[in-house]
Scaffold this motif. Structure first.
Motif, short mmCIF file in Angstrom:
data_model
loop_
_atom_site.label_atom_id
_atom_site.label_comp_id
_atom_site.label_asym_id
_atom_site.label_seq_id
_atom_site.Cartn_x
_atom_site.Cartn_y
_atom_site.Cartn_z
N MET A 1 31.94 44.87 27.43
CA MET A 1 31.83 45.02 26.10
C MET A 1 31.83 43.66 25.62
O MET A 1 31.44 43.52 24.42
N GLY A 2 32.17 42.58 26.07
CA GLY A 2 32.19 41.38 25.63
C GLY A 2 33.31 41.11 25.00
O GLY A 2 33.33 39.70 24.15
N SER A 3 34.41 41.74 24.93
CA SER A 3 35.67 41.30 24.40
C SER A 3 36.43 40.34 24.86
O SER A 3 37.20 39.66 24.18
N VAL A 4 36.07 39.94 26.14
CA VAL A 4 36.56 38.89 26.93
C VAL A 4 35.49 38.19 27.65
O VAL A 4 34.41 38.71 27.84
N ALA A 5 35.78 37.00 28.10
CA ALA A 5 34.76 36.19 28.92
C ALA A 5 34.92 36.41 30.39
O ALA A 5 33.85 36.10 31.20
N GLY A 6 36.13 36.79 30.85
CA GLY A 6 36.27 36.98 32.27
C GLY A 6 37.30 37.97 32.59
O GLY A 6 38.10 38.45 31.66
N PHE A 7 37.34 38.51 33.85
CA PHE A 7 38.41 39.37 34.31
C PHE A 7 38.88 38.94 35.62
O PHE A 7 38.13 38.64 36.36
N THR A 8 40.07 38.82 35.75
CA THR A 8 40.83 38.09 36.86
C THR A 8 41.74 38.99 37.55
O THR A 8 42.63 39.72 37.07
N VAL B 1 37.85 34.60 39.17
CA VAL B 1 37.71 35.32 38.01
C VAL B 1 36.09 35.83 37.92
O VAL B 1 35.21 35.08 38.57
N LEU B 2 36.11 37.00 37.42
CA LEU B 2 34.45 37.59 37.31
C LEU B 2 34.11 37.59 36.10
O LEU B 2 34.83 37.39 35.02
N ALA B 3 32.97 36.97 35.95
CA ALA B 3 32.28 36.68 34.80
C ALA B 3 30.74 37.21 34.42
O ALA B 3 30.19 37.52 35.62
N LYS B 4 30.07 37.28 33.68
CA LYS B 4 28.66 37.65 33.61
C LYS B 4 27.96 36.64 34.17
O LYS B 4 28.03 35.11 34.04
N LYS B 5 26.94 36.71 35.00
CA LYS B 5 26.23 35.80 35.75
C LYS B 5 25.54 34.80 34.97
O LYS B 5 24.91 34.91 33.84
N GLY B 6 25.87 33.80 35.54
CA GLY B 6 25.03 32.32 34.70
C GLY B 6 25.85 31.71 33.63
O GLY B 6 25.42 30.88 32.88
N LYS B 7 26.90 32.46 33.24
CA LYS B 7 27.64 32.00 31.61
C LYS B 7 28.70 30.78 32.28
O LYS B 7 28.85 29.79 31.20
N PHE B 8 29.13 30.77 33.22
CA PHE B 8 30.20 29.72 33.48
C PHE B 8 30.04 29.16 34.90
O PHE B 8 29.64 29.79 35.75
N VAL C 1 33.51 33.34 39.80
CA VAL C 1 33.49 31.74 39.26
C VAL C 1 34.31 30.86 39.99
O VAL C 1 35.63 31.56 39.99
N GLY C 2 34.00 30.07 40.52
CA GLY C 2 34.95 29.11 41.02
C GLY C 2 35.68 29.46 42.24
O GLY C 2 35.13 30.31 43.15
N ASP C 3 36.61 28.76 42.96
CA ASP C 3 37.28 28.99 44.23
C ASP C 3 38.42 29.84 44.15
O ASP C 3 38.94 30.04 42.76
N PHE C 4 39.05 30.37 45.10
CA PHE C 4 40.25 30.93 45.07
C PHE C 4 41.36 30.01 44.32
O PHE C 4 41.45 28.97 44.57
N PHE C 5 42.15 30.43 43.56
CA PHE C 5 43.22 29.96 43.11
C PHE C 5 44.66 30.35 43.25
O PHE C 5 45.66 30.06 42.73
N SER C 6 44.78 31.29 44.27
CA SER C 6 46.00 31.85 44.80
C SER C 6 45.86 32.50 46.21
O SER C 6 44.70 32.87 46.63
N ASN C 7 46.83 32.65 46.69
CA ASN C 7 46.87 33.52 48.20
C ASN C 7 47.47 34.63 47.94
O ASN C 7 48.75 34.65 47.34
N GLU C 8 46.77 35.79 48.25
CA GLU C 8 47.28 37.13 48.02
C GLU C 8 47.14 37.90 49.44
O GLU C 8 46.57 38.77 49.85
#
Length: 274
Positions: A184-191, A123-130, A211-218
């Protein structure tokens, strides 16, 4: 009744003749000396348009190298998450080099090459938010429609205790619009797959983080027509030859090497056959 049987027999013979004439994908490709490859246009740095409107990326270079080795011209065909499988089924492309995870469900309708790229979902999020994925429970997260990423993030939120994961996952038609929602801030993350997220994060260096570790194998495979073993073997052998002589890693490091904006260390090896 007799005339109906004759018509049925003629129709069956005509169909068999058509199928015989059509031949295998390999035969058609080698006769025309053209490979029609389905490639994405907004999957940075897999395949996208650069500032000069050139269609570039890792998948573009991989497809071009395969064509070169087979002595063919590469015909690039634009595909999306929604069309890459149907284009194969309809015979509009000969292969889909389009960051497509090899899933058993997808293998029911098309075939795949050996894995040619290894990734996982983040998941991608704004730096330092999560600090962790757990902190994102209850937040709106963007993803893309009709992808395994959409399923994975819903399952993850449910596992983490989100009371309503369906309401918190917002699906968009493509990566660009999902990233725009994050901007735009309409979502907190993009995955989605992490390398795609790195590509979009590089548009605004230092503003976003994974944010965090991998949660799937692709594991990505090249999508191929169903039950066409000669063509599938040809693609597999070509990928293995590219790995063996070092060409694969040259292409990989061009897009994902340590000196690129999309640095992503290679952690696996291409499957090799003796």
């Amino acid at each position: 009744m007799r005339s109906l049987k004759i018509l049925t027999l003629v129709a069956a013979m005509f169909l068999c003749a058509q199928m015989s004439f059509a031949g295998t994908t390999y035969d058609k490709v080698m006769k025309a000396k053209v490979i029609r490859a389905g490639i994405m246009t907004n999957s940075i740095p897999g395949a996208y348009y650069d500032a000069d409107n050139n269609w570039v990326g890792f998948d573009v270079d991989i497809a071009q190298e395969i064509a070169n080795r087979l002595g063919c011209k590469l015909d690039r065909v634009k595909v999306t998450d929604k069309t890459r499988i149907s284009f194969l089924q309809q015979g509009r492309i000969d292969m889909s080099v389009a960051n497509m995870t090899h899933k058993r469900e997808r293998d029911k309708s098309i075939d795949f090459s050996i894995t040619y790229f290894f990734d996982g979902q983040k998941v991608l999020a704004k730096k330092g938010k999560f600090k962790s994925l757990k902190d994102m429970v209850g937040q709106k997260i963007a993803t893309t429609q009709g992808t395994t990423s959409e399923i994975n993030i819903r399952n993850l939120l449910k596992e983490l205790g989100d009371p309503n994961p369906n309401a918190h996952v917002k699906s968009f038609p493509d990566y660009a619009s999902a990233f725009a929602a994050l901007q735009m801030g309409s979502v907190a993350g993009f995955t989605t797959d992490s390398t795609i997220l790195l590509g979009y994060a590089a548009k605004e260096p230092g503003k976003y983080e994974l944010v965090g570790d991998f949660f799937s194998n692709e594991p990505y495979g090249i999508g191929l027509p169903e039950n066409d073993s000669k063509w599938r073997d040809t693609i597999n052998f070509t990928i293995q030859d590219m790995w063996k002589d070092g060409t694969y890693m040259k292409i990989y490091n061009k897009w994902y090497g340590p000196d690129t904006p999309y640095a992503f260390p290679m952690t696996e090896e291409i499957e090799m056959w003796p």
